[in-house]
Design an enzyme around this catalytic site. Structure first.
Site, PDB file in Angstrom:
ATOM      1  N   ASN A 149     102.026  24.803  75.347  1.00 21.32           N
ATOM      2  CA  ASN A 149     100.732  24.608  74.667  1.00 21.32           C
ATOM      3  C   ASN A 149     100.798  24.675  73.146  1.00 21.32           C
ATOM      4  O   ASN A 149      99.924  24.135  72.479  1.00 21.32           O
ATOM      5  CB  ASN A 149      99.683  25.572  75.221  1.00 21.32           C
ATOM      6  CG  ASN A 149     100.001  27.016  74.922  1.00 21.32           C
ATOM      7  OD1 ASN A 149     101.161  27.404  74.887  1.00 21.32           O
ATOM      8  ND2 ASN A 149      98.983  27.817  74.722  1.00 21.32           N
ATOM      9  N   GLU A 247     104.437  37.403  76.143  1.00 18.17           N
ATOM     10  CA  GLU A 247     103.070  36.989  75.805  1.00 18.17           C
ATOM     11  C   GLU A 247     102.591  36.133  76.967  1.00 18.17           C
ATOM     12  O   GLU A 247     103.222  35.115  77.279  1.00 18.17           O
ATOM     13  CB  GLU A 247     103.032  36.166  74.511  1.00 18.17           C
ATOM     14  CG  GLU A 247     103.296  36.958  73.261  1.00 18.17           C
ATOM     15  CD  GLU A 247     102.267  38.050  72.974  1.00 18.17           C
ATOM     16  OE1 GLU A 247     101.153  38.007  73.541  1.00 18.17           O
ATOM     17  OE2 GLU A 247     102.604  38.958  72.203  1.00 18.17           O
ATOM     18  N   CYS A 281      96.029  30.547  74.961  1.00 19.36           N
ATOM     19  CA  CYS A 281      95.889  31.861  75.603  1.00 19.36           C
ATOM     20  C   CYS A 281      94.813  32.676  74.894  1.00 19.36           C
ATOM     21  O   CYS A 281      94.330  33.668  75.423  1.00 19.36           O
ATOM     22  CB  CYS A 281      97.206  32.600  75.659  1.00 19.36           C
ATOM     23  SG  CYS A 281      98.115  32.551  74.137  1.00 19.36           S
TER      24      CYS A 281
END
Ligand code: ADP
Length: 479
Positions: A149, A247, A281
């Protein structure tokens, strides 16, 4: 005709054609052709990084500064071309692609500066005549595993500090975005990195990534991706007693209070929930809104959603690009169906869109009448889908915001200093935003969250040192 992009192992570009990537705005457009590494190439890359570590870790600030600065300058000079290529392979808009590229350049510039600011401490020992020095050293071979992403910013914020603090690297990017990964490695390689310091192994997570997890010679792994894979990284790393940093997801709340500036709140919601096609995120997927402003806020958000231009990422007019691929599109659609089954009201969007070219276009979706117990409130969707949870007052809003298995970012829109201050103190998230979207962070300050969102030391800024170095305490008897 596309040129075959190869893996970089011990300073050599190696490999045969193995995979290609597709433009999600136009699935007839093949972006490029890439070598696909197997376990043997992964092992060679790890061995090369291991062999390069002693020399690179002693290379001193000037050599590291030179490479990082040169890379930053080239990325910045080529921002439009690289940003366009990023938008073409990932589907975020041109503006977002160029913005992300600039951010990568800024990150390399920041860590170039950090190489010149390395410091330690010296204190007297409790024993007379003895001096104590505390210094930081590189950890060794760092495995870097990245998601699709942020195809250039996430690799940059892991690779730059790893190099700055004297580590060597095996880098495995996500399969969907090899072009951005290859570009950044090519730039660093030409900027003068000695062979073996940075190795690129493009290929499958289950093959190349797994080979990295299984190797006793990888001393640290920095991972960004799904919770499921993060847990595998953790388990394998404990087995090898290596450092690891994860993460993972988010289910970030944006609280909108009765006293909010409506225009600010709507901007925050539209940007935070839907820009970058919701594939961040840090996206605001839960819009927690108090009763007094609920209806006005919902009407204004729907009005804005109706005006958003959804289309080809490379068209300058586009505000929301396509979903990244078929698998992600199916996941988004499945969650939209789940939300309806759970009893939430789909008040806007959620349907596939046809454009001139075949692509994964989805109209941004907004659910109303949802509760925080629904799956759409608890599980990360990772698409342009948000749901409004109506609450009575600030206290209920805070409780709902904190009731999540994640804890990456949170936001509040309010004109009350009291509520803003209380929220900053009591929100259980790693990053808190007041009158700003939950997504969109600075490049020079820590990034990371709590609970299921993150594990280990923070990324970015000076805090990155914690992960990419190990502390040495040395004692000297002066005689
Ligand atoms: P996403 O849902 O964002 O694709 P993943 O966790 O599947 O998240 O992927 C993030 C990164 O982890 C990608 O580079 C992927 O190839 C890699 N990966 C996937 N499976 C494994 C694995 N078993 N071991 C190591 N890396 C993996």
């Amino acid at each position: 005709m596309t040129v075959l992009r190869k893996n970089l192992i011990d300073g050599e570009w190696l490999g045969e054609a193995g995979s290609h990537n597709i433009n999600p705005s136009n699935t007839n457009d093949v972006v490029g052709e890439y070598a696909s590494a197997g376990p043997e190439e992964a092992r060679q890359a790890i061995a090369a990084a291991k062999a390069a570590f002693p020399s690179w870790s002693r290379s001193g600030p000037l050599a590291r500064h030179a490479v990082l600065k040169k890379a930053s300058d080239e990325i910045m000079a080529r921002k439009d071309e690289i940003g366009r290529s990023l938008a073409r392979e990932e589907g975020k808009t041109l503006a977002e692609g160029v913005g992300e590229t600039i951010r990568a350049a800024q990150i390399f510039d920041f860590f170039a500066g950090e190489t010149l600011r390395l410091s330690g401490e010296m204190v007297p020992s409790v024993r007379p005549g003895v001096g104590v020095e505390m210094t930081r050293e590189g950890v060794g071979v760092v495995g870097i595993i990245t998601p699709w992403n942020f195809p250039i910013a996430i690799p940059a914020w892991k690779i730059a500090p790893a190099l700055a603090y004297g580590n060597t690297i095996v880098f495995k990017p996500a399969e969907l975005v090899p072009e951005s990964a290859w570009t950044i490695v090519d730039i660093l390689h030409r900027a003068g990195l000695p062979k073996g310091v940075l190795n690129l192994v493009m290929g499958k997570g289950s093959v190349v990534g797994q080979a990295m997890l299984d190797s006793p010679d990888v001393n640290a792994i920095s991972f960004t991706g799904s919770v499921g894979t993060g847990k595998r990284v953790a388990a394998a790393s404990v087995e090898h007693m290596r450092k690891f940093q994860l993460e993972m997801g988010g289910k970030n709340p944006l609280v909108v209070l009765d006293d909010a500036d409506l225009a600010v709140a709507v901007d925050c919601a539209i940007n935070g929930a839907y820009f970058s096609t919701g594939q961040r995120c840090t996206a605001s997927s839960r819009l927690i809104v108090t009763e007094g402003i609920h209806d006005r806020f919902v009407d204004a958000v729907k009005e804005r959603l109706d005006k958003l231009v959804i289309g080809d990422a490379l068209d300058a007019k586009t505000q929301i690009g396509p979903v990244v691929d078929q698998t992600q599109l199916k996941q988004d659609e499945d969650y939209i169906a789940i939300g309806r089954q759970e009893g939430a009201e789909l008040a806007f969007g959620g349907e596939r869109l046809e454009r001139e070219t075949p692509g994964f276009y989805l109209r941004p979706a907004l659910f109303l009448g949802s509760t925080n117990a629904m799956r759409i409130s608890r599980e990360e969707i990772f698409g342009p889908v948000a749901n409004v949870i109506r609450v009575k007052d600030y206290d209920e809003a805070l409780a709902v915001a904190n009731d999540t298995p994640f804890g990456l970012t949170s936001g509040i829109c309010t004109t009350s200093l009291k509520h803003a201050t209380h929220f900053k103190r009591n929100s259980e998230a790693g990053m808190v935003m007041v009158n700003l979207p939950t997504a969109g962070v600075d490049f020079h300050v820590p990034f990371g969250g709590r609970r299921g969102s993150s594990y280990g030391p923070r990324e970015q800024g000076r805090y990155a040192m914690e992960f990419y170095t190990t502390v040495k305490t040395a004692y000297t008897l002066a005689g």
